[in-house]
Scaffold this motif. Sequence first.
Motif, PDB file in Angstrom:
ATOM      1  N   VAL A 123       0.856  -1.187   0.000  1.00  0.00           N
ATOM      2  CA  VAL A 123       0.000   0.000   0.000  1.00  0.00           C
ATOM      3  C   VAL A 123       0.891   1.236   0.000  1.00  0.00           C
ATOM      4  O   VAL A 123       1.749   1.391   0.877  1.00  0.00           O
ATOM      5  N   GLU A 124       0.702   2.091  -0.980  1.00  0.00           N
ATOM      6  CA  GLU A 124       1.486   3.322  -1.058  1.00  0.00           C
ATOM      7  C   GLU A 124       0.720   4.449  -0.365  1.00  0.00           C
ATOM      8  O   GLU A 124      -0.309   4.918  -0.846  1.00  0.00           O
ATOM      9  N   TRP A 125       1.219   4.868   0.785  1.00  0.00           N
ATOM     10  CA  TRP A 125       0.595   5.985   1.496  1.00  0.00           C
ATOM     11  C   TRP A 125       1.626   6.630   2.405  1.00  0.00           C
ATOM     12  O   TRP A 125       2.737   6.137   2.571  1.00  0.00           O
ATOM     13  N   LYS A 128       3.346   4.445   5.272  1.00  0.00           N
ATOM     14  CA  LYS A 128       3.731   3.084   4.914  1.00  0.00           C
ATOM     15  C   LYS A 128       4.857   2.583   5.833  1.00  0.00           C
ATOM     16  O   LYS A 128       5.665   3.366   6.342  1.00  0.00           O
ATOM     17  N   SER A 129       4.917   1.263   6.011  1.00  0.00           N
ATOM     18  CA  SER A 129       5.968   0.658   6.833  1.00  0.00           C
ATOM     19  C   SER A 129       7.352   1.118   6.394  1.00  0.00           C
ATOM     20  O   SER A 129       7.675   1.116   5.216  1.00  0.00           O
ATOM     21  N   LYS A 130       8.152   1.497   7.383  1.00  0.00           N
ATOM     22  CA  LYS A 130       9.522   1.919   7.114  1.00  0.00           C
ATOM     23  C   LYS A 130      10.523   0.780   7.271  1.00  0.00           C
ATOM     24  O   LYS A 130      11.724   0.977   7.097  1.00  0.00           O
ATOM     25  N   HIS A 399      -3.669 -10.275   6.503  1.00  0.00           N
ATOM     26  CA  HIS A 399      -2.533 -11.012   5.956  1.00  0.00           C
ATOM     27  C   HIS A 399      -2.371 -10.781   4.450  1.00  0.00           C
ATOM     28  O   HIS A 399      -1.774 -11.605   3.764  1.00  0.00           O
ATOM     29  N   SER A 400      -2.894  -9.692   3.979  1.00  0.00           N
ATOM     30  CA  SER A 400      -2.676  -9.275   2.596  1.00  0.00           C
ATOM     31  C   SER A 400      -1.697  -8.108   2.585  1.00  0.00           C
ATOM     32  O   SER A 400      -1.774  -7.226   3.456  1.00  0.00           O
ATOM     33  N   PRO A 401      -0.777  -8.053   1.607  1.00  0.00           N
ATOM     34  CA  PRO A 401       0.135  -6.903   1.526  1.00  0.00           C
ATOM     35  C   PRO A 401      -0.605  -5.608   1.200  1.00  0.00           C
ATOM     36  O   PRO A 401      -0.029  -4.525   1.323  1.00  0.00           O
ATOM     37  N   TYR A 402      -1.882  -5.724   0.805  1.00  0.00           N
ATOM     38  CA  TYR A 402      -2.697  -4.551   0.494  1.00  0.00           C
ATOM     39  C   TYR A 402      -3.671  -4.220   1.628  1.00  0.00           C
ATOM     40  O   TYR A 402      -4.586  -3.421   1.454  1.00  0.00           O
ATOM     41  N   PHE A 403      -3.459  -4.817   2.793  1.00  0.00           N
ATOM     42  CA  PHE A 403      -4.342  -4.584   3.936  1.00  0.00           C
ATOM     43  C   PHE A 403      -4.305  -3.116   4.362  1.00  0.00           C
ATOM     44  O   PHE A 403      -3.242  -2.511   4.464  1.00  0.00           O
TER      45      PHE A 403
END
Length: 423
Positions: A123-125, A128-130, A399-403
């Motif tokens: 998810v691009e926002w 986002k996780s660093k 558990h989706s990378p787009y969660f």
Amino acid sequence: MGSSKLLSLLVTLYLLAPTSISSDVSLSPEELTQIPVKFLDFAKKPEIFYWMVNIRRKIHENPELGFQEFETSKLIRAELDQMGIPYKFPVAVTGVVGYIGTGQPPFVALRADMDALAMEESVEWEHKSKVPGKMHACGHDAHVAMLLGAAKMLQVFRHEIKGTIVLVFQPAEEGGGGAKKMLDAGALENVEAIFGLHVSSLFPVGTVASRPGPTLAAGGFFEAVINGKGGHAAIPQHTIDPIVAASNVIVSLQHLVSREADPLDSQVLTVAKFEGGGAFNIIPDSVTIGGTFRAFSKESIIQLKQRIEEVVMKQASVQRCNATVTFDDKSFYPVTVNNKNLHEHFQKVAADMLGVQNIKENRPLMGTEDFSFFAEAIPGYFYYLGMNDETKGKFETGHSPYFRVNEDALPYGAALHASLATS
């Protein structure tokens, strides 16, 4: 202060207290049902809402795996310190247990899990996780934010609480059995009931879903190594082929559910791992298989585990191979069972807050949850907090990378936590 303002303040305090405060104010049953509504109004205040959002985003940017939640735990402790809430740390490595109220019975617990998953966020926002290869893909960042939000509200009215609310910030839900370690460390000492929630994209924001009795399966993982004798594929008569043996084992394992389980007793056995060999013309010495098994009763899961071991060992023997079977005890979770009395309590509180039409019945799921350890030890209740909103695009399941988390759900979770505990 004018008499009308004083009366209004006393009524507000009363509505937010589990039992009456020392005043002459008398409330009707209708007025008592406003307790959850008052908490929700409080949680929706911009200063509370955006504070929870900010915490959730900080945690989301810095995800940590099970028993590695050191920065998450540090953030939680800093917020509890600012609120003046006492706590125990460390509990089960990174866990935190806070206390609001008198320090005396009754004790009621609220739980939030803290750990992230080992996956890359897609998810691009802005937040986002660093951390490469790590992501909060199951909403645990939101769970922590909501429990801290509940704590903030409850601490305001701590002098009105006639008992003790226990805040359980738990590590390692995702396969680490953190709840079991928290139990072993005494986190629920004297606690009479515990509540836990999970955000869900299957239900609209402003709704909840649950059911009494078994709601999530017991489950675990197994691995089997089947040893034979390798050799050239052109002369199989001089080998003992572990690939053929493993294939027979897998077919036989599938019969454990289809031929041995009661069709009305839900069970799942899946072999998801098969490793062996590295060339097209060489039979390997050994093959490793592994998978998961799940069931909705303690008796069924014990029986399934026993039969997995028997089938692997005996089928391998038929093919002249030797086998070893291991079960990962750390990943074994009991059935998550919702206490029926707590279900009635939940139904009432949720109806008062959201309306009866916004309470959904959730069907049993074959997924597992280590909240089950808590609910096995004391009366427990686990429910789903809706967060779907079609106007904001698709919300993927966990558990989706787009969660993604719909942060509009945060006030509902915080207010439900506070309402369920105080009442």
